[in-house]
Design a protein around this motif. Structure first.
Motif, PDB file in Angstrom:
ATOM      1  N   LYS A 169      -7.614  -4.776  -2.269  1.00  0.00           N
ATOM      2  CA  LYS A 169      -7.676  -3.421  -2.526  1.00  0.00           C
ATOM      3  C   LYS A 169      -6.451  -2.841  -2.484  1.00  0.00           C
ATOM      4  O   LYS A 169      -6.398  -1.877  -3.263  1.00  0.00           O
ATOM      5  CB  LYS A 169      -8.383  -2.863  -1.226  1.00  0.00           C
ATOM      6  CG  LYS A 169      -9.992  -2.851  -1.016  1.00  0.00           C
ATOM      7  CD  LYS A 169     -10.487  -2.462  -0.009  1.00  0.00           C
ATOM      8  CE  LYS A 169     -12.018  -2.573  -0.022  1.00  0.00           C
ATOM      9  NZ  LYS A 169     -12.667  -1.992   1.217  1.00  0.00           N
ATOM     10  N   HIS A 170      -5.460  -3.273  -2.059  1.00  0.00           N
ATOM     11  CA  HIS A 170      -4.002  -2.794  -2.292  1.00  0.00           C
ATOM     12  C   HIS A 170      -3.540  -3.157  -3.847  1.00  0.00           C
ATOM     13  O   HIS A 170      -3.027  -2.187  -4.415  1.00  0.00           O
ATOM     14  CB  HIS A 170      -2.909  -3.564  -1.439  1.00  0.00           C
ATOM     15  CG  HIS A 170      -3.368  -3.264   0.152  1.00  0.00           C
ATOM     16  ND1 HIS A 170      -2.338  -3.591   0.828  1.00  0.00           N
ATOM     17  CD2 HIS A 170      -3.895  -2.372   0.555  1.00  0.00           C
ATOM     18  CE1 HIS A 170      -2.999  -3.342   2.170  1.00  0.00           C
ATOM     19  NE2 HIS A 170      -3.646  -2.464   2.030  1.00  0.00           N
ATOM     20  N   HIS A 216     -14.688   5.707  -4.152  1.00  0.00           N
ATOM     21  CA  HIS A 216     -13.802   4.645  -4.739  1.00  0.00           C
ATOM     22  C   HIS A 216     -14.006   3.532  -3.510  1.00  0.00           C
ATOM     23  O   HIS A 216     -14.335   2.041  -3.911  1.00  0.00           O
ATOM     24  CB  HIS A 216     -12.638   5.132  -4.574  1.00  0.00           C
ATOM     25  CG  HIS A 216     -11.497   3.756  -5.056  1.00  0.00           C
ATOM     26  ND1 HIS A 216     -11.089   3.996  -6.282  1.00  0.00           N
ATOM     27  CD2 HIS A 216     -10.885   3.006  -4.245  1.00  0.00           C
ATOM     28  CE1 HIS A 216     -10.551   2.835  -6.499  1.00  0.00           C
ATOM     29  NE2 HIS A 216     -10.124   2.149  -5.161  1.00  0.00           N
ATOM     30  N   GLU A 217     -14.211   3.494  -2.268  1.00  0.00           N
ATOM     31  CA  GLU A 217     -14.170   2.395  -1.246  1.00  0.00           C
ATOM     32  C   GLU A 217     -15.460   1.998  -1.555  1.00  0.00           C
ATOM     33  O   GLU A 217     -15.544   0.759  -1.435  1.00  0.00           O
ATOM     34  CB  GLU A 217     -13.953   3.091   0.201  1.00  0.00           C
ATOM     35  CG  GLU A 217     -12.499   3.508   0.543  1.00  0.00           C
ATOM     36  CD  GLU A 217     -11.796   1.979   0.630  1.00  0.00           C
ATOM     37  OE1 GLU A 217     -12.413   0.942   1.222  1.00  0.00           O
ATOM     38  OE2 GLU A 217     -10.824   2.022   0.074  1.00  0.00           O
ATOM     39  N   GLN A 257      -5.635  -3.499  -6.343  1.00  0.00           N
ATOM     40  CA  GLN A 257      -6.254  -2.537  -7.498  1.00  0.00           C
ATOM     41  C   GLN A 257      -5.987  -0.987  -7.219  1.00  0.00           C
ATOM     42  O   GLN A 257      -5.645  -0.445  -8.312  1.00  0.00           O
ATOM     43  CB  GLN A 257      -7.958  -2.564  -7.218  1.00  0.00           C
ATOM     44  CG  GLN A 257      -8.430  -2.102  -5.910  1.00  0.00           C
ATOM     45  CD  GLN A 257      -8.593  -0.675  -5.938  1.00  0.00           C
ATOM     46  OE1 GLN A 257      -8.637  -0.006  -6.807  1.00  0.00           O
ATOM     47  NE2 GLN A 257      -8.627  -0.263  -4.581  1.00  0.00           N
ATOM     48  N   ARG A 258      -5.651  -0.516  -6.126  1.00  0.00           N
ATOM     49  CA  ARG A 258      -5.039   0.787  -6.008  1.00  0.00           C
ATOM     50  C   ARG A 258      -3.395   0.736  -6.611  1.00  0.00           C
ATOM     51  O   ARG A 258      -3.318   1.719  -7.224  1.00  0.00           O
ATOM     52  CB  ARG A 258      -4.897   1.102  -4.531  1.00  0.00           C
ATOM     53  CG  ARG A 258      -5.893   1.666  -3.932  1.00  0.00           C
ATOM     54  CD  ARG A 258      -6.489   2.993  -4.581  1.00  0.00           C
ATOM     55  NE  ARG A 258      -7.523   3.798  -3.864  1.00  0.00           N
ATOM     56  CZ  ARG A 258      -8.188   4.961  -4.289  1.00  0.00           C
ATOM     57  NH1 ARG A 258      -7.975   5.253  -5.621  1.00  0.00           N
ATOM     58  NH2 ARG A 258      -9.038   5.707  -3.654  1.00  0.00           N
ATOM     59  N   MET A 266     -15.533  -0.350  -4.586  1.00  0.00           N
ATOM     60  CA  MET A 266     -14.892  -1.547  -4.495  1.00  0.00           C
ATOM     61  C   MET A 266     -15.617  -2.523  -3.440  1.00  0.00           C
ATOM     62  O   MET A 266     -15.752  -3.595  -3.738  1.00  0.00           O
ATOM     63  CB  MET A 266     -13.549  -1.350  -3.918  1.00  0.00           C
ATOM     64  CG  MET A 266     -12.236  -0.772  -4.743  1.00  0.00           C
ATOM     65  SD  MET A 266     -12.221  -1.665  -6.285  1.00  0.00           S
ATOM     66  CE  MET A 266     -12.022  -0.692  -7.582  1.00  0.00           C
ATOM     67  N   ASP A 267     -16.265  -2.080  -2.317  1.00  0.00           N
ATOM     68  CA  ASP A 267     -16.940  -2.974  -1.275  1.00  0.00           C
ATOM     69  C   ASP A 267     -18.032  -3.491  -2.193  1.00  0.00           C
ATOM     70  O   ASP A 267     -18.443  -4.654  -1.994  1.00  0.00           O
ATOM     71  CB  ASP A 267     -17.537  -2.056  -0.317  1.00  0.00           C
ATOM     72  CG  ASP A 267     -16.334  -1.608   0.687  1.00  0.00           C
ATOM     73  OD1 ASP A 267     -15.297  -2.319   0.572  1.00  0.00           O
ATOM     74  OD2 ASP A 267     -16.354  -0.701   1.380  1.00  0.00           O
ATOM     75  N   TYR A 288       0.917  -1.179   0.071  1.00  0.00           N
ATOM     76  CA  TYR A 288      -0.104  -0.093   0.129  1.00  0.00           C
ATOM     77  C   TYR A 288       0.889   1.187   0.135  1.00  0.00           C
ATOM     78  O   TYR A 288       1.726   1.295   0.685  1.00  0.00           O
ATOM     79  CB  TYR A 288      -0.942   0.114   1.193  1.00  0.00           C
ATOM     80  CG  TYR A 288      -1.784   1.173   1.389  1.00  0.00           C
ATOM     81  CD1 TYR A 288      -3.142   1.123   0.530  1.00  0.00           C
ATOM     82  CD2 TYR A 288      -1.621   2.417   2.005  1.00  0.00           C
ATOM     83  CE1 TYR A 288      -3.801   2.492   0.707  1.00  0.00           C
ATOM     84  CE2 TYR A 288      -2.375   3.256   1.988  1.00  0.00           C
ATOM     85  CZ  TYR A 288      -3.697   3.364   1.575  1.00  0.00           C
ATOM     86  OH  TYR A 288      -4.427   4.453   1.433  1.00  0.00           O
ATOM     87  N   GLU A 328      -9.896  -9.275   1.021  1.00  0.00           N
ATOM     88  CA  GLU A 328     -10.124  -7.967   0.954  1.00  0.00           C
ATOM     89  C   GLU A 328      -8.999  -6.960   0.838  1.00  0.00           C
ATOM     90  O   GLU A 328      -8.979  -6.040   0.009  1.00  0.00           O
ATOM     91  CB  GLU A 328     -11.266  -7.407   2.047  1.00  0.00           C
ATOM     92  CG  GLU A 328     -11.697  -5.889   1.711  1.00  0.00           C
ATOM     93  CD  GLU A 328     -12.907  -5.623   2.772  1.00  0.00           C
ATOM     94  OE1 GLU A 328     -13.619  -6.415   3.297  1.00  0.00           O
ATOM     95  OE2 GLU A 328     -13.083  -4.417   2.804  1.00  0.00           O
ATOM     96  N   GLN A 329      -8.396  -6.855   2.057  1.00  0.00           N
ATOM     97  CA  GLN A 329      -7.271  -5.853   1.939  1.00  0.00           C
ATOM     98  C   GLN A 329      -6.282  -6.176   0.921  1.00  0.00           C
ATOM     99  O   GLN A 329      -5.826  -5.281   0.217  1.00  0.00           O
ATOM    100  CB  GLN A 329      -6.466  -5.950   3.235  1.00  0.00           C
ATOM    101  CG  GLN A 329      -7.526  -5.260   4.504  1.00  0.00           C
ATOM    102  CD  GLN A 329      -7.687  -3.954   3.931  1.00  0.00           C
ATOM    103  OE1 GLN A 329      -7.067  -3.272   3.620  1.00  0.00           O
ATOM    104  NE2 GLN A 329      -9.183  -3.689   4.325  1.00  0.00           N
TER     105      GLN A 329
END
Length: 433
Positions: free
Chosen positions: A381-382, A338-339, A384-385, A342-343, A252, A377-378
């Protein structure tokens, strides 16, 4: 019905011109809203093209090439590309031709790219660099920009008129509303759907069934045997790949995320662009192509009325291969933060994320293609960011309106034009206003 279309131009940037191009693209945006296109910018006046829903210019600069360290068969460097993407009503090729008739701005922009000179035939050059997406999604096939604007105007007039009506009986309120609304011009009915589009769409719909029926009719035993063997080989190869894929940790980067956030939340809708490398195995690329063919088919024929696998916040989306399949990029226009985006995907369509992106280097490990992956999840998310890149110029034709708003406004229009409604129908219609 006016069907939607898109064009995607992808062309190599002259490396020497990269910084100058980025500076030029900034001049197309509002000074206080990073990445948001000024519709009246002097290079491409988006406002003059009423059929454009969304448009973007984005420098495809891959931040994740270092992830290829464990894949020596892939080159360590790749070109920078400029992508010019437009989602529109009607023929995208005709729109491209009309935009090329105002060449000055486009010539200035593409003058920073390779193989473009002062005497280049702009339209021919653009058409030669038009790429076909592997898959595309349109939230509501047939809803035009003109319709969106008409229905938004009608909603505004009805809402304003409703506040001045003192009646309490729904039928009387409906009559008063219809009497009080003064539209500047009558609502336009949807034009006939082009016959050529109907034929192409039907052919696309039937193609996989026709191929399957022909194979089964002509070679039934061979087809069944090959399907059985193919399924077993696919399962074995998939499991082997999943268990031997190299682990690439996706860190991240707070500074990078802060940079991305500068171009987010300037409207109720946001842009998203991400790119990365595909794992260099024959099996992975063929699987990815087959999956995107399936996604494109269901998006074109099933998810055409407001949602993609229960996700109703996406307006348009495209999946595109680059560099003979070594890389790919994904672009979408979505409502909300954005969050939440993704969620929404993780909770409602995590398996779809796994199908779409698990062939990418660094994607969280999947289990039989559908399980795990995005549900870590984490890690997801890392990932895709880390793969997201800024969209340099992003245009939306109807700021302030979400996909939910567009659907609601269409329902309001339907009620407004309906000859008769029951008591309950009127109550529900009034509640929408």
């Amino acid at each position: 019905m006016i069907p939607q279309d898109s064009f995607i131009i992808v062309t190599k940037i002259d490396p020497v011109q990269l910084d100058k191009l980025r500076s030029l693209l900034k001049t197309m945006t509002f000074a206080n809203r990073t990445g948001m296109a000024d519709p009246d910018n002097p290079l491409v006046r988006f406002r003059d093209f009423d059929e454009i829903h969304f448009a973007r210019f984005v420098v495809l600069a891959d931040n994740t090439l270092n992830d290829r360290a464990d894949y020596p068969q892939l080159p360590s460097r790749e070109p920078f590309y400029l992508c010019f993407m437009v989602d529109c009503d009607g023929s995208a090729d005709e729109l491209l031709a009309r935009m090329a008739q105002r060449p000055d701005g486009l010539r200035t922009i593409f003058g920073h790219c390779e193989e473009f000179g002062q005497t280049t035939d702009l339209l021919g050059w653009l058409r030669a660099r038009r790429v076909k997406p592997a898959a595309s999604y349109v939230n509501w096939v047939g809803r035009s920009v003109g319709q969106v604007r008409e229905e938004a105007r009608l909603h505004d007039l009805l809402r304003a008129a409703l506040s001045g009506i003192e009646e309490s009986e729904p039928q009387k309120i409906l009559v008063r509303l219809r009497q009080s609304i003064m539209l500047p011009e009558p609502l336009k009915p949807a034009p006939p759907t082009p016959l050529s589009w109907r034929i192409r769409n039907l052919a696309h719909l039937l193609l996989p069934f026709v191929v399957a029926l022909v194979c089964l009719a002509l070679f039934p035993i061979i087809t069944i045997v090959l399907l059985g063997i193919g399924s077993v080989l696919f399962a074995v190869a998939l499991r082997r790949q999943e268990q031997t894929d190299k682990f690439v940790k996706q860190l991240y980067d707070a500074d990078w995320v802060a940079e991305l956030r500068k171009s987010e939340d300037h409207d109720v809708t946001n842009q998203y662009t991400a790119m990365g490398s595909i794992k260099p195995a024959w099996f992975r690329l063929r699987t990815e192509k087959a999956i995107l063919y399936g996604i494109n088919w269901v998006a074109r024929h099933i998810f055409t009325r407001g949602s993609l696998a229960r996700i109703g916040t996406i307006h348009f989306a495209h999946w595109v291969f680059l560099d003979q399949g070594r890389r790919a990029f994904f672009c979408s226009n979505y409502d909300g933060g954005h969050e939440a985006y993704m969620d929404d995907f993780i909770n409602k369509a995590g398996f779809g994320l796994n199908l779409s992106f698990s062939s990418g280097i660094g994607y969280p490990t999947t289990n039989w293609l559908l399980a795990r992956g995005a549900w870590l999840e984490q890690e997801f998310k890392h990932f895709q960011r880390r793969h997201q890149i800024p969209t340099d110029v992003w245009y939306k034709a109807y700021p302030g309106l979400t996909a939910h708003d567009l659907a609601r406004n269409s329902r309001i229009r339907n009620g407004f034009e309906k000859a008769a409604m029951s008591y309950d129908e009127i109550r529900r219609w009034l509640a929408e206003i």
